[in-house]
Motif scaffolding. Structure first.
Motif, PDB file in Angstrom:
ATOM      1  N   ALA A   1       0.811  -1.223   0.000  1.00 19.33           N
ATOM      2  CA  ALA A   1       0.000   0.000   0.000  1.00 19.33           C
ATOM      3  C   ALA A   1       0.840   1.268   0.000  1.00 19.33           C
ATOM      4  O   ALA A   1       0.412   2.284  -0.557  1.00 19.33           O
ATOM      5  CB  ALA A   1      -0.936   0.003   1.210  1.00 19.33           C
ATOM      6  N   PHE A   2       2.020   1.226   0.628  1.00 21.56           N
ATOM      7  CA  PHE A   2       2.783   2.447   0.860  1.00 21.56           C
ATOM      8  C   PHE A   2       4.190   2.345   0.280  1.00 21.56           C
ATOM      9  O   PHE A   2       4.776   1.258   0.210  1.00 21.56           O
ATOM     10  CB  PHE A   2       2.861   2.742   2.358  1.00 21.56           C
ATOM     11  N   ARG A   3       4.737   3.505  -0.069  1.00 25.89           N
ATOM     12  CA  ARG A   3       6.089   3.567  -0.631  1.00 25.89           C
ATOM     13  C   ARG A   3       7.086   4.221   0.307  1.00 25.89           C
ATOM     14  O   ARG A   3       8.295   4.024   0.173  1.00 25.89           O
ATOM     15  CB  ARG A   3       6.058   4.323  -1.962  1.00 25.89           C
ATOM     16  N   THR A   4       6.606   5.033   1.252  1.00 25.81           N
ATOM     17  CA  THR A   4       7.510   5.788   2.100  1.00 25.81           C
ATOM     18  C   THR A   4       7.806   5.069   3.409  1.00 25.81           C
ATOM     19  O   THR A   4       6.985   4.290   3.918  1.00 25.81           O
ATOM     20  CB  THR A   4       6.924   7.174   2.432  1.00 25.81           C
ATOM     21  N   THR A   5       8.977   5.371   3.943  1.00 24.48           N
ATOM     22  CA  THR A   5       9.349   4.845   5.262  1.00 24.48           C
ATOM     23  C   THR A   5       8.344   5.284   6.320  1.00 24.48           C
ATOM     24  O   THR A   5       7.981   4.504   7.213  1.00 24.48           O
ATOM     25  CB  THR A   5      10.756   5.345   5.640  1.00 24.48           C
ATOM     26  N   GLU A   6       7.880   6.532   6.207  1.00 21.38           N
ATOM     27  CA  GLU A   6       6.983   7.093   7.222  1.00 21.38           C
ATOM     28  C   GLU A   6       5.664   6.328   7.291  1.00 21.38           C
ATOM     29  O   GLU A   6       5.214   5.934   8.375  1.00 21.38           O
ATOM     30  CB  GLU A   6       6.724   8.572   6.923  1.00 21.38           C
ATOM     31  N   ALA A   7       5.009   6.128   6.155  1.00 20.07           N
ATOM     32  CA  ALA A   7       3.705   5.467   6.156  1.00 20.07           C
ATOM     33  C   ALA A   7       3.823   4.012   6.579  1.00 20.07           C
ATOM     34  O   ALA A   7       2.981   3.490   7.311  1.00 20.07           O
ATOM     35  CB  ALA A   7       3.059   5.575   4.781  1.00 20.07           C
ATOM     36  N   ARG A   8       4.858   3.345   6.122  1.00 22.33           N
ATOM     37  CA  ARG A   8       5.044   1.940   6.508  1.00 22.33           C
ATOM     38  C   ARG A   8       5.296   1.810   8.009  1.00 22.33           C
ATOM     39  O   ARG A   8       4.754   0.909   8.662  1.00 22.33           O
ATOM     40  CB  ARG A   8       6.198   1.333   5.717  1.00 22.33           C
ATOM     41  N   ALA A   9       6.105   2.704   8.550  1.00 26.54           N
ATOM     42  CA  ALA A   9       6.372   2.667   9.991  1.00 26.54           C
ATOM     43  C   ALA A   9       5.099   2.961  10.777  1.00 26.54           C
ATOM     44  O   ALA A   9       4.819   2.316  11.796  1.00 26.54           O
ATOM     45  CB  ALA A   9       7.455   3.676  10.353  1.00 26.54           C
ATOM     46  N   LEU A  10       4.326   3.932  10.319  1.00 23.43           N
ATOM     47  CA  LEU A  10       3.091   4.283  11.012  1.00 23.43           C
ATOM     48  C   LEU A  10       2.139   3.097  11.071  1.00 23.43           C
ATOM     49  O   LEU A  10       1.564   2.791  12.117  1.00 23.43           O
ATOM     50  CB  LEU A  10       2.426   5.461  10.308  1.00 23.43           C
ATOM     51  N   LEU A  11       1.984   2.396   9.958  1.00 25.75           N
ATOM     52  CA  LEU A  11       1.102   1.222   9.943  1.00 25.75           C
ATOM     53  C   LEU A  11       1.637   0.135  10.868  1.00 25.75           C
ATOM     54  O   LEU A  11       0.881  -0.502  11.602  1.00 25.75           O
ATOM     55  CB  LEU A  11       0.965   0.712   8.512  1.00 25.75           C
ATOM     56  N   ALA A  12       2.957  -0.055  10.872  1.00 27.33           N
ATOM     57  CA  ALA A  12       3.558  -1.073  11.738  1.00 27.33           C
ATOM     58  C   ALA A  12       3.315  -0.771  13.202  1.00 27.33           C
ATOM     59  O   ALA A  12       2.987  -1.667  13.992  1.00 27.33           O
ATOM     60  CB  ALA A  12       5.053  -1.180  11.470  1.00 27.33           C
ATOM     61  N   GLY A  13       3.480   0.494  13.606  1.00 29.05           N
ATOM     62  CA  GLY A  13       3.244   0.865  15.000  1.00 29.05           C
ATOM     63  C   GLY A  13       1.812   0.619  15.421  1.00 29.05           C
ATOM     64  O   GLY A  13       1.550   0.195  16.553  1.00 29.05           O
ATOM     65  N   MET A  14       0.865   0.894  14.528  1.00 28.03           N
ATOM     66  CA  MET A  14      -0.539   0.621  14.819  1.00 28.03           C
ATOM     67  C   MET A  14      -0.793  -0.884  14.904  1.00 28.03           C
ATOM     68  O   MET A  14      -1.441  -1.379  15.830  1.00 28.03           O
ATOM     69  CB  MET A  14      -1.419   1.222  13.724  1.00 28.03           C
ATOM     70  N   ALA A  15      -0.279  -1.625  13.928  1.00 30.25           N
ATOM     71  CA  ALA A  15      -0.534  -3.060  13.872  1.00 30.25           C
ATOM     72  C   ALA A  15       0.078  -3.809  15.042  1.00 30.25           C
ATOM     73  O   ALA A  15      -0.434  -4.872  15.453  1.00 30.25           O
ATOM     74  CB  ALA A  15      -0.002  -3.624  12.558  1.00 30.25           C
ATOM     75  N   ALA A  16       1.165  -3.287  15.607  1.00 36.21           N
ATOM     76  CA  ALA A  16       1.826  -3.979  16.717  1.00 36.21           C
ATOM     77  C   ALA A  16       0.972  -4.000  17.976  1.00 36.21           C
ATOM     78  O   ALA A  16       1.257  -4.780  18.901  1.00 36.21           O
ATOM     79  CB  ALA A  16       3.181  -3.332  17.004  1.00 36.21           C
TER      80      ALA A  16
END
Length: 462
Positions: A165-180
């Motif tokens: 879904a995402f290309r940037t480090t920021e968006a991927r990290a944000l989703l990971a923090g939520m999913a954790a």
């Protein structure tokens, strides 16, 4: 009769009492609330929440929305959440999805098409997701269409979804923090769904706190029960179901406690409960500080919740270690800053946890504080006092936190559908008049009260 006064037990008791039933609520601890309890863990006058602080689920849940409890005020921090990163500005989650997306650069449109779209589904969609087995009467068709779109992404592992879904480090990290928050290996199916739902709730209802501490919410539910003619008793531990004399018994306990309490469970049902799996535990720290956390990015100070752990890859590795039974040297750390929304808790209090193997005895104080120092140099200099609770201490505090598992059981795909057993009505046990309502029943963990509402609904059927 209701046994256990966590959010599910309290909602069950109030629901039964509002239907005209005589209700006796029994709690083993000295105070009501389960994971909603608050107290002075560090210094006199400092109010700390033992468990849940952020109440997005309570605001979105149909079980809570209709209660209109007296004396409960939800307060919002300037930002629901923030995700600091090394060498670049923190990712900020605003109530406004458009403003959040604007901070994600090339992924702005992708954020609005994923978390933003779920938020646009509104409370009907959230209600459907919190009632995966029904009843669904009164929900608009748009909620089912939204659930179908959500489900296509939600079933994916968070790592897969974030990279697609995402290309940037920021968006991927944000989703990971939520999913954790799911306490799953982020390579596991449905971990993306937990992240998307929590992110959408930040936009839809915010991530508020209860002014004065989560205990205020628990006490208000007990007061409502008593106003309806119910009784509530602390310090009464139920060891065997045979002690209870009531036509209906609702148990806010997990399968392990039910197995110990029940005298005559059918063998097949007992075997199914014995196969129930608990997830990783947490190691929780509370601090009394002499001032706010000195975040390198000052914008993080306005966030009620802060996700620490860096990039998607770092967080995924940390969560994989916990799921595999190992401790991570650089754990994902979830931090809550109550003072960002509620300064009336006696000063600057802070809490955080990291995930650890179920039942772990490892002291993670140094690792957790190192992650905070990574993004807030000088943090340790602000600490006046600290209080640590590992899995053993958490389970001693609340028997439902088996091995430190704060989710009431592993939140995997199979156990989402089999919680605690395969059944169209898993809140009903084979024992006549006995129901389960803990986080070990659908929809799982969180301060939403839905397990209690579902169990009470079944108990009220003729």
């Amino acid at each position: 009769m209701v046994v256990g006064s966590g959010p599910n037990g309290l909602v069950a008791a109030v629901t039964l009492a509002r239907a005209g039933r005589r209700v006796l609520l029994l709690e083993a601890a000295g105070r009501f609330g389960g994971a909603l309890r608050s107290g002075e863990l560090t210094l006199p006058g400092r109010v700390h929440d033992f468990g849940a602080t952020v109440m997005a689920m309570a605001l979105a849940s149909p079980a809570f929305r209709g209660l209109e409890l007296k004396g409960v005020e939800f307060v919002h921090p300037p930002l629901p959440a923030a995700h600091p990163l090394d060498g670049r500005p923190a990712v900020l989650v605003h109530r406004d999805p458009v403003r959040t997306a604007a901070g994600l650069g090339r992924d702005a449109r992708a954020w609005l098409a994923t978390a933003g779209a779920t938020a646009r589904g509104g409370l009907p969609l959230v209600e459907l997701l919190l009632k995966p087995l029904g009843p669904w009467g009164g929900l608009p068709l748009s909620a089912f269409a939204g659930a179908a779109r959500f489900g296509a992404a939600a079933l994916l592992p968070a790592t897969t979804f974030a990279r697609r879904a995402f290309r940037t480090t920021e968006a991927r990290a944000l989703l990971a923090g939520m999913a954790a928050h799911s306490v799953l290996d982020l390579r596991s199916p449905v971990s993306a769904g937990y992240g998307l739902l929590l992110a959408s709730l930040a936009h839809l209802v915010g991530w508020p706190l209860v002014r004065g501490g989560s205990q205020v919410l628990a006490d208000a539910l007990v007061a409502e029960l008593r106003a309806l003619g119910g009784e509530a008793v602390t310090g009464h531990r139920v060891r065997r179901l045979s002690e209870l004399r009531a036509p209906v018994v609702v148990l806010d306990v997990t399968p392990r406690q039910l197995l110990a309490m029940a005298d005559h469970l059918p063998a097949a049902y007992r075997r199914r409960l014995e196969r129930y799996r608990y997830g990783p535990g947490v190691f929780k720290l509370d601090w009394a500080l002499d001032g706010p956390v000195p975040w390198r990015d000052p914008a993080v100070a306005g966030a009620g919740t802060v996700h620490l752990g860096g990039t998607l890859e770092e967080i995924a590795l940390s969560e994989a270690e916990a799921a595999a039974g190992r401790v991570s040297p650089r754990p994902y750390v979830l931090v809550v800053q109550p003072y960002a929304a509620d300064p009336a808790r006696g000063g600057h209090t802070l809490w955080a946890y990291c995930h650890v193997p179920n039942g772990s005895r490892a002291d993670r104080t140094a690792a957790v504080e190192a992650q905070i120092e990574r993004y807030a140099p000088g943090f340790r200099d602000r600490v006046l006092a600290r209080h640590a609770m590992g899995p053993a201490e958490l389970e001693a505090f609340d028997a439902n936190l088996v091995g430190g598992d704060i989710s009431g059981g592993l939140s995997s795909l199979t156990q989402f559908l089999r919680r605690p057993v395969w059944s169209p009505a898993p809140w009903r046990t084979p024992l006549p008049g006995v129901f389960l309502c803990s986080a070990a029943t659908p929809p799982g963990g969180g301060a939403h009260g839905m397990g209690g509402w579902q169990a009470a609904r079944l108990a009220l059927r003729p």
